[in-house]
Design an enzyme around this catalytic site. Structure first.
Site: not given
Length: 846
Positions: A329, A438, A440
């Site tokens: 999102a 992951c 970042d």
């Protein structure tokens, strides 16, 4: 470390206290008679405080302070580096009450009311200062009432724990000292060269000239990020597939969060398998965004196998699947295996930094509540009023165990261990390549990649390799240490101390509101921000679990890991300051601060192999390959040396067996040295004895030769005696070697004496020293008759073979055939004359 004293117990509890809470209870604090303590006026000379380290100075101090955890009274001092607690009587530093300022997570003022036994007398409340550390400790100090000492200490902590400028940290005040850091960029290049199998030494000139772009058949070192413009949080040099150009790398970086594109962290020279890392792809909410350059770069990570088939690719997403979808999102998300050829996407389900921070806080609270030295002064044995083990009754014991489980810390550690072991197994057993990310790519990714490196490569399990691993996968690849540890955040736009590296642009990759966060005075102060999380501490905890499972696979010990963590949390050195390699370069950390690695190496050098940092069980030959722990072996436990050292100091001595083993090893080393010294002395004595034996043999040979010569001389003497007697002379030998010859037929009636000498001198005949023996006879006569009837002449004529027929001598100059007070040469063995060097004229007939 000072072991806290065991007390009978207290009912005052500080855990549920808020910033300005009033805590009521009954306990033994009234026995201290706080109201009767007279103000103490004492002067402490700051010049004689030998416990202060270099560049450390006192800022504030308080007297008559009590460390509630242990009931120790003493003096509390604030320096520019730490909070110091000194014992009242001995003036020694008490470890539990001494903590570096950077290690303090938060602190607050609390008040506890004490119920007095005498109702008429009012007892003032206890004025307390609670300090919570990032190293698992919670300590509480009590101050005298009606004094301003707590306010002085609290205000000093506000100023010092969160400095307004990065340069106000102790690491800059101390400077590099004798622990001057070398170039970390050069060390990163040397690690790249090691992975590539290239024999080359990195240098500052190589970095400045950009000539570090070396390669092998599959991979190369790229300088595309040398100015940190492509990715501010990545290092200046990247290890990428050789078939990918720098332009393609630049395009691929646009598809990854914060420009953290897939790059190689570790590669196997033999199989070609790699371990790569990146951040999440920007696939969007519908998971339909793609990048041809990113897919090409990821595909290049999978070189062909020896049989020509395509290598399999695993994409390991460290997040829970729902979290990865939720990130879509915001433009992030995860890869689709259909877009990456022969790939498989796996989710590890490791929680984010906020869950780790909360879990760590619960674990710290559990240890403080159920430890031997709690911050409220109460022993866990008496917390619920019972007298049985564990704290009162079975229900409370079960509750304590449940609290440990509820903290979730061990479960998080197990998830990281399991994920790392899975990655290592895919690379080692299937020769597959693995890409880890992951959100970042600098928290959970660093944990998994660094731990998998540790499992795959024995080099990283040594002191040198462990340093290279941390500098590569944590420091160079941009784990935000300042944010996670809770230090001042750096922003290049408001530098008050501009470093020399002015050509580097400010980092847009971090979300920072300003240069540094200034402290806000309050009754409660949290040094850390919302980005604080013990991610790196959790990774070191995982390393300790592997060390417990494989005690002979690591060169370093658990004690080294504890000291390493203490140095990192204290910020005494500059290695872990700032959030990226670029920021450390801008702040000139290398030149301005000391190096922690050199400090730890110096500690080890003081004692050599017997230092506590060395693992006495280390056997590099036993574990010279990858470590692949099965899932059943990955159940973690509390790390005693770190988790229990403050709350349960006696039980934290898990290294006691190591200490005894280390003593045995030290003793063995001493005995080995003594043995070597004894062997050297024994060898010297043996050589001396051999030399003496050789000399003795020579002496024996000389004695034997002398005896043979003496026997031969005796035989010659007897021959001479018989020869002289045969011409009518009598020979008498004395003990001195002289002989007297009496000639019976001497017409003159005069006695003539012959002197016998054992050897002929330089005037006589020179004979062989080993075989020949010359005899000379001195003749004394009163007449000079040379007639042939002279007995002497007869002797010479009968015995000397060189006499001519007419009585002349063919060797007149020999000195042996001359008569009348001269010498007559007599030999029993005439064959010896053949060995003489005689002039040819002597043998001519006359």
């Amino acid at each position: 470390m000072d072991v806290p004293k065991h007390r009978s117990g207290r009912s005052t509890n500080l855990r549920d206290a808020n910033d300005s809470s009033k805590m009521e209870g009954t306990g033994s604090w009234d026995a201290l008679e706080w109201t009767k303590i007279e103000p103490v006026s004492r002067f402490v000379s700051h010049t004689n405080l030998d416990f202060l380290i270099e560049a450390e100075h006192v800022i504030a101090e308080g007297h008559g302070v009590v460390l509630v955890n242990t009931d120790d009274a003493g003096m509390l001092m604030i320096t520019n580096f730490r909070l110091l607690f000194l014992s009242e009587g001995t003036r020694k530093v008490i470890s539990l009450g001494t903590i570096p300022l950077a290690t303090i997570e938060k602190f607050n003022k609390t008040v506890a009311k004490i119920q007095s036994n005498a109702r008429q007398e009012k007892t003032p409340p206890q004025r307390l200062l609670q300090v919570i550390g990032k190293d698992m400790r919670i300590i509480v100090f009590g101050f005298r009432p009606r004094t301003k000492q707590r306010r002085i200490i609290f205000d000093a902590l506000l100023r010092c724990t969160k400095p307004a400028r990065l340069w106000d940290l102790y690491a800059f005040a101390c400077g590099p000292s004798r622990f001057k850091n070398t170039n970390p960029q050069a060390r990163l290049l040397e690690e790249y060269f090691r992975l590539l199998g290239v024999l080359s030494r990195a240098s500052a000139n190589m970095i400045e000239s950009g000539s570090f772009t070396l390669s092998n058949d599959l991979w190369r070192v790229s300088s595309i990020n040398s100015n940190y413009k492509m990715c501010p949080s990545y290092p200046f040099a990247l290890l990428i597939p050789k078939i990918i150009s720098d332009d393609e790398v630049l395009l691929a970086s646009n598809f990854r969060a914060r420009g953290r594109l897939p790059v190689v962290s570790w590669c196997h020279l033999g199989t070609g398998a790699v371990l790569a890392r990146s951040s999440q792809p920007l696939v969007g909410l519908m998971m339909n965004m793609r990048s041809n350059m990113d897919e090409k770069l990821v595909a290049a990570l999978c070189s062909k196998l020896d049989d020509g088939s395509r290598r399999k690719l695993y994409i390991a997403d460290a997040r829970p699947r729902k979290n990865a979808l939720a990130n879509g999102a915001m433009g992030g998300g995860s890869e689709s295996s259909s877009n990456y050829f022969q790939s498989e996407v796996v989710f590890f389900g490791i929680d984010n930094i906020h869950a780790m921070r909360d879990s760590f806080a619960r674990l710290r609270e559990y240890l403080d509540t159920h430890g031997r030295a709690s911050s409220d002064g109460m022993s866990s044995f008496l917390r619920h009023g019972g007298s049985t083990w564990g704290g009162g009754n079975l229900s409370s014991m079960s509750a304590s165990v449940s609290t440990l489980g509820d903290s979730g810390w061990l479960l998080h550690v197990q998830n990281v261990l399991a994920g790392s072991a899975w990655i290592a197994a895919r690379i080692a057993m299937e020769n597959a390549s693995v890409l880890v990310h992951c959100s970042d790519g600098w928290d959970r990714t660093s944990q998994l990649v660094a731990l998998a490196n540790l499992l795959l490569d024995p080099y990283y399990r040594t002191f040198t390799g462990f340093q290279a691993l941390i500098e590569k996968d944590w420091l160079a690849f941009g784990h935000p240490f300042s944010d996670r540890v809770g230090l001042p955040a750096f922003s290049g736009s408001e530098l008050t101390r501009q470093p020399s590296s002015s050509n580097i642009a400010a980092s847009p990759g971090r979300q920072s509101s300003g240069a540094f966060t200034s402290p806000v005075p309050a009754s409660s102060h949290a040094q850390t921000s919302n980005n604080y999380s013990p991610i790196f501490l959790q990774w070191v905890d995982c390393v300790s679990q592997l060390l417990r499972m494989y005690p002979s696979a690591f060169e370093f010990s658990a004690a080294f890991l504890v000291d390493f963590l203490d140095c990192m949390l204290s910020c005494r050195f500059g290695n872990f300051l700032c959030n990226s390699e670029k920021e450390r370069l801008q702040c000139d950390i290398t030149e301005s601060c000391g190096c922690m690695w050199l400090y730890l190496a110096d500690l080890r050098a003081l004692e050599g192999g017997s230092h506590v940092h060395y693992n006495p069980f280390y056997d590099p030959l036993k574990h010279n390959g990858p470590l692949l722990p099965p899932a059943a072996a990955l159940a973690p436990t509390l790390w005693p040396q770190f988790h229990l050292r403050w709350a349960c100091p006696e039980e934290a001595q898990a290294g006691e067996i190591e200490a005894k083993c280390r003593k045995i090893i030290t003793k063995y080393a001493e005995l080995q040295k003594a043995k070597e010294v004894a062997e050297r002395k024994s060898k010297e004595i043996s050589n001396a004895m051999e030399s003496l034996n050789a000399e003795l043999q020579i002496v024996k040979q000389q004695n034997t030769s002398a005896m043979n010569m003496a026997n031969r001389a005796n035989k010659e003497n007897m021959s001479i005696k018989r020869a002289i007697q045969s011409i009518g002379c009598k020979v008498h030998f004395s003990n001195s070697g002289d002989c007297i010859v009496d000639i019976e037929s001497n017409p003159l009636g005069t006695a003539q004496n012959f002197l016998y000498c054992s050897r002929k001198g330089s005037d006589g005949i020179m004979l062989d020293d080993q075989k020949d023996l010359a005899v000379a006879v001195t003749v004394t006569a009163d007449d000079d008759d040379n007639d042939g009837s002279n007995p002497i002449g007869r002797v010479c004529e009968n015995l000397c073979p060189f006499r001519s027929a007419d009585g002349g001598c063919r060797w007149p100059n020999g000195g042996c055939a001359q008569r009348n007070s001269q010498f007559v040469g007599l030999r029993a063995n005439f064959d010896a004359f053949d060995k003489l060097s005689i002039d040819d004229s002597y043998f001519k007939p006359k």
